[in-house]
Write a protein that holds these residues in place. Structure first.
Motif, PDB file in Angstrom:
ATOM      1  N   UNK A   1       0.827  -1.210   0.000  1.00 27.70           N
ATOM      2  CA  UNK A   1       0.000   0.000   0.000  1.00 27.70           C
ATOM      3  C   UNK A   1       0.859   1.257   0.000  1.00 27.70           C
TER       4      UNK A   1
ATOM      5  N   UNK B   1      -4.715  -0.709  12.984  1.00 26.36           N
ATOM      6  CA  UNK B   1      -5.856  -1.611  13.034  1.00 26.36           C
ATOM      7  C   UNK B   1      -5.466  -3.016  12.606  1.00 26.36           C
TER       8      UNK B   1
ATOM      9  N   UNK C   1     -10.485  -2.148  14.917  1.00 22.32           N
ATOM     10  CA  UNK C   1     -10.261  -3.269  14.004  1.00 22.32           C
ATOM     11  C   UNK C   1     -11.494  -4.166  13.934  1.00 22.32           C
TER      12      UNK C   1
ATOM     13  N   UNK D   1     -11.437 -10.313   1.843  1.00 22.91           N
ATOM     14  CA  UNK D   1     -10.211 -10.558   2.600  1.00 22.91           C
ATOM     15  C   UNK D   1     -10.510 -10.655   4.090  1.00 22.91           C
TER      16      UNK D   1
ATOM     17  N   UNK E   1      -8.589   0.303  -0.811  1.00 17.64           N
ATOM     18  CA  UNK E   1      -9.049  -0.800   0.043  1.00 17.64           C
ATOM     19  C   UNK E   1      -8.287  -0.914   1.351  1.00 17.64           C
ATOM     20  N   UNK E   2      -8.952  -1.410   2.395  1.00 15.43           N
ATOM     21  CA  UNK E   2      -8.304  -1.571   3.694  1.00 15.43           C
ATOM     22  C   UNK E   2      -7.285  -2.694   3.623  1.00 15.43           C
ATOM     23  N   UNK E   3      -6.445  -2.786   4.633  1.00 19.96           N
ATOM     24  CA  UNK E   3      -5.298  -3.679   4.578  1.00 19.96           C
ATOM     25  C   UNK E   3      -5.628  -5.111   4.901  1.00 19.96           C
ATOM     26  N   UNK E   4      -6.871  -5.388   5.366  1.00 19.50           N
ATOM     27  CA  UNK E   4      -7.171  -6.719   5.887  1.00 19.50           C
ATOM     28  C   UNK E   4      -6.813  -7.791   4.880  1.00 19.50           C
TER      29      UNK E   4
END
Lengths: 223, 221, 244
Positions: A104, A160, B59, B152, B218-221
């Motif tokens: 990212x 997070x 989270x 994810x 997009x989030x990192x999950x």
């Protein structure tokens, strides 16, 4: 309803919370710094004149964006012994989190580089600046302005995401919630406390970013 | 390991089903929230914004833990891992989707509202016939990103014992002597699924001629 | 008169396309050479080859007796003595007007800050923008930005000024402001290379007009004479259709 919310019931566990929160913080900070470095490398790879290098960089980003962090963590944690490395939970979590976040970071940095108009390089070069001087006085300040907000968001994302270190047996805030909740059956209280910890961490980063931003960029939003 | 492929594929289907359900619920919830934000009642807007900020600052894992472990204690009901995962994922998705939908609605120019009002359309009619179709073009591409993120995140359901793709991958690993090749295969399956979906999303973007919203990465999950 | 610039058989190609096809030209100190011609005929590229922003595939460039090709050290040395003004200004957006003008003298030429600032302020007076010293480029009009760009180029005490279509990106009203500044510089005896579509300016201020077409110099000479009646058909046609 036979449940009453009583924070007092989990007071004894607050000592552990402190240690867990420190782990979360340490893990996140290290992962952020390392992933910026790695991400910078990947971003530069994507601007290379050599096609294989560019493709490799692009592939790295795509893998990290499309594979769940949990799977990457498991891979690092379980694959390391096979390669002869004995990684602690912390190290495994750090490696996995760094590798993922770097994907990212690379995209954020790449967008920042692209946003600098070619005319800027030309103006600076035509004034006789060396490559290093161009980067330092003209390119870096502009890149930094562009990436500042997304970088802040990525920092929050890493904090997070650190919660997934639970899965590789690291003692951080999310695992504290699960462990303490299981022993005390006070899941609501532990949830609220854990949520507050993350909220404080994330909003602090947000507020710091905005305040520091005002200091650094006095002319407001860039054109 | 080959003999386990059918199992893995079936588990991939489970993951897709879980993600799809959560996404649908999240989309509905997000739309409801975005519409609520339109109402000029300050406390309501603050509540919606508070909801969004809350879910974006914690989270998803602890939400999952709370729904799975905490809610049964609170409400004295049993919740299956599937229901818990779906709920938690949907809650998270709805927070992001409310912003996506709000942006989509905002992208429709004032002039459209004014033209509709001038022609006598009521608010629901304006929404339905004029605003929503235009907003949808802007909403669809980032929604694909939210879906990929949800997919994810569905891997976290393995932690609370739901037998989806990640759990199956781990089980296959145990059954085949504990190497890391099954984990590579696991990653590869996720990668292929998500990459394919993202390509569909990119094609959608091109066909709808809409620019990228880079702040909804997009989030990192 | 001292010779500042010598171009000999300059060749520039982009892939298979030849942009400059054997350009030879000498420029002496104090000359105001104006390059005119249809768009895309290599005029801008010519300027960019002189200070090494583009590499060349043939011929040589010599600036004040120093060869300019290939050697990065020589190119940098030459760039310190040439000031370039771009069509799209290329001011540094994160710096104020004053900081823009001061950056190169301080960082590249290592001059003391105080001296540079004094010189910069004088230049701002010269381009009539003393009141905009602390404005950012995003807060200024095109004409103001271009005048700051000129001040920026002047602050390094260049021996040669190169203008690459300086007014092409400006509103008609502000074109005049910039041309006035350029006129003043010409009257000071500066050596200037100007790529422009402003034929009237070239005729009034230039000491030489160079008409280029398809990468070659078709005709060059006294600007007023060429505008009144050029020797070659192509130049006559071009100058006849565009009135500056």
């Amino acid at each position: 309803m036979g449940y009453s919310f009583t924070l007092r019931t989990i007071y004894p566990y607050f000592g552990d919370l402190w240690q867990s929160a420190l782990n979360t913080l340490l893990l996140s900070l290290l992962a952020i710094v390392l992933s910026i470095a790695l991400g910078a490398l990947v971003a530069l790879m994507r601007r290379s004149a050599l096609r294989p290098v560019r493709v490799l960089g692009a592939a790295y980003v795509e893998v990290m964006r499309n594979t769940p962090l949990l799977v990457i963590l498991y891979l690092v944690y379980f694959a390391a012994p096979e390669a002869g490395l004995r990684l602690s939970s912390f190290m495994a979590a750090l490696v996995g989190l760094t590798l993922n976040s770097a994907g990212y970071m690379a995209e954020i940095l790449r967008a920042g580089l692209i946003a600098v108009p070619p005319g800027q390089f030309e103006a600076a070069q035509s004034q006789g600046m060396s490559g290093a001087q161009v980067l330092r006085h003209v390119v870096f300040p502009q890149v930094f302005r562009t990436i500042y907000a997304p970088l802040g968001n990525q920092v929050i994302a890493v904090i997070l995401a650190s919660s997934l270190a639970t899965a590789v047996a690291l003692d951080e805030v999310a695992s504290w919630m699960q462990t303490v909740g299981s022993s005390s059956f006070r899941f609501f209280e532990t949830f609220v406390v854990a949520a507050v910890v993350y909220l404080v961490l994330c909003q602090s980063v947000n507020i710091a970013r905005i305040l520091i931003g005002r200091k650094l960029f006095p002319q407001g939003r860039r054109t | 390991m080959i003999q386990y492929w059918p199992l893995m594929l079936k588990a991939a289907g489970t993951t897709l089903w879980l993600s799809w359900l959560a996404m649908l619920l999240g989309a509905f919830g997000g739309t409801a929230l975005a519409l609520l934000r339109q109402i000029k009642f300050a406390p309501l807007r603050w509540a919606v914004i508070g909801y969004m900020e809350f879910f974006r600052s914690i989270p998803i894992l602890i939400v999952l833990f709370f729904v799975f472990y905490g809610v049964p204690l609170l409400l004295e009901v049993d919740i299956s891992p599937f229901v818990a995962a779906t709920l938690a994922l949907a809650l998270h998705a709805s927070a992001t989707m409310s912003e996506v939908v709000a942006a989509g609605i905002a992208s429709v120019g004032r002039g459209q509202w004014e033209a509709a009002a001038a022609a006598g359309f009521s608010w629901p009619q304006t929404m339905r016939h004029i605003i929503a179709p235009q907003a949808l073009r802007v909403i669809l591409p980032p929604s694909v990103g939210v879906f990929i993120t949800t997919l994810k995140e569905s891997s976290l359901a393995s932690i609370i014992g739901y037998i989806e793709l990640t759990r199956t991958g781990l089980l296959v690993r145990d059954a085949t002597g504990g190497g890391f090749v099954p984990l590579l295969a696991l990653g590869a399956v996720y990668f292929v699924i998500n990459y394919a979906i993202s390509q569909v999303g990119a094609a959608l973007e091109r066909r709808l001629h809409v620019g990228r919203r880079s702040d909804l990465v997009g989030a990192m999950a | 008169m001292t010779e500042i610039l010598a171009l000999d058989g300059l060749v520039k190609r982009f892939g298979s396309r030849t942009i400059l096809d054997g350009i030879s030209l000498n420029v002496s100190a104090g000359e105001i050479v104006c390059f005119v011609g249809p768009s895309g005929t290599g005029k801008s590229t010519l300027l960019r080859c002189i200070n090494g922003l583009e590499d060349i595939q043939g011929g040589c460039i010599s600036f004040e007796g120093q060869a300019v090709q290939g050697n990065p050290g020589a190119i940098r040395a030459v760039r310190k003595r040439i000031g370039m003004i771009f069509q799209h200004f290329n001011l540094y957006p994160h710096l104020t007007a004053l900081q823009n003008v001061m950056l190169a003298p301080v960082v590249v030429h290592k001059e003391p800050r105080a001296e540079v600032e004094a010189r910069a302020r004088t230049l701002f007076d010269k381009v009539r923008l003393a009141h905009r010293i602390n404005a950012y480029p995003s807060e200024m009009s095109g004409g103001e930005q271009q005048r700051v760009a000129i001040a920026r180029a002047l602050c390094t005490n260049p021996h040669l000024l190169m203008f690459d279509e300086p007014t092409s990106a400006l509103d008609p009203e502000t074109v005049g402001d910039v041309l006035t500044v350029m006129r003043d510089l010409a009257l000071e005896g500066r050596t200037m290379l100007v790529v422009t579509h402003e034929i009237r300016f070239a005729a009034d201020v230039g000491t030489r007009m160079v008409f280029m077409d398809q990468g070659r110099i078709v005709e060059q000479g006294d600007p007023r004479a060429m505008v009144a009646g050029a020797q070659t058909e192509r130049a006559r046609k071009f100058l006849g259709t565009i009135h500056g």
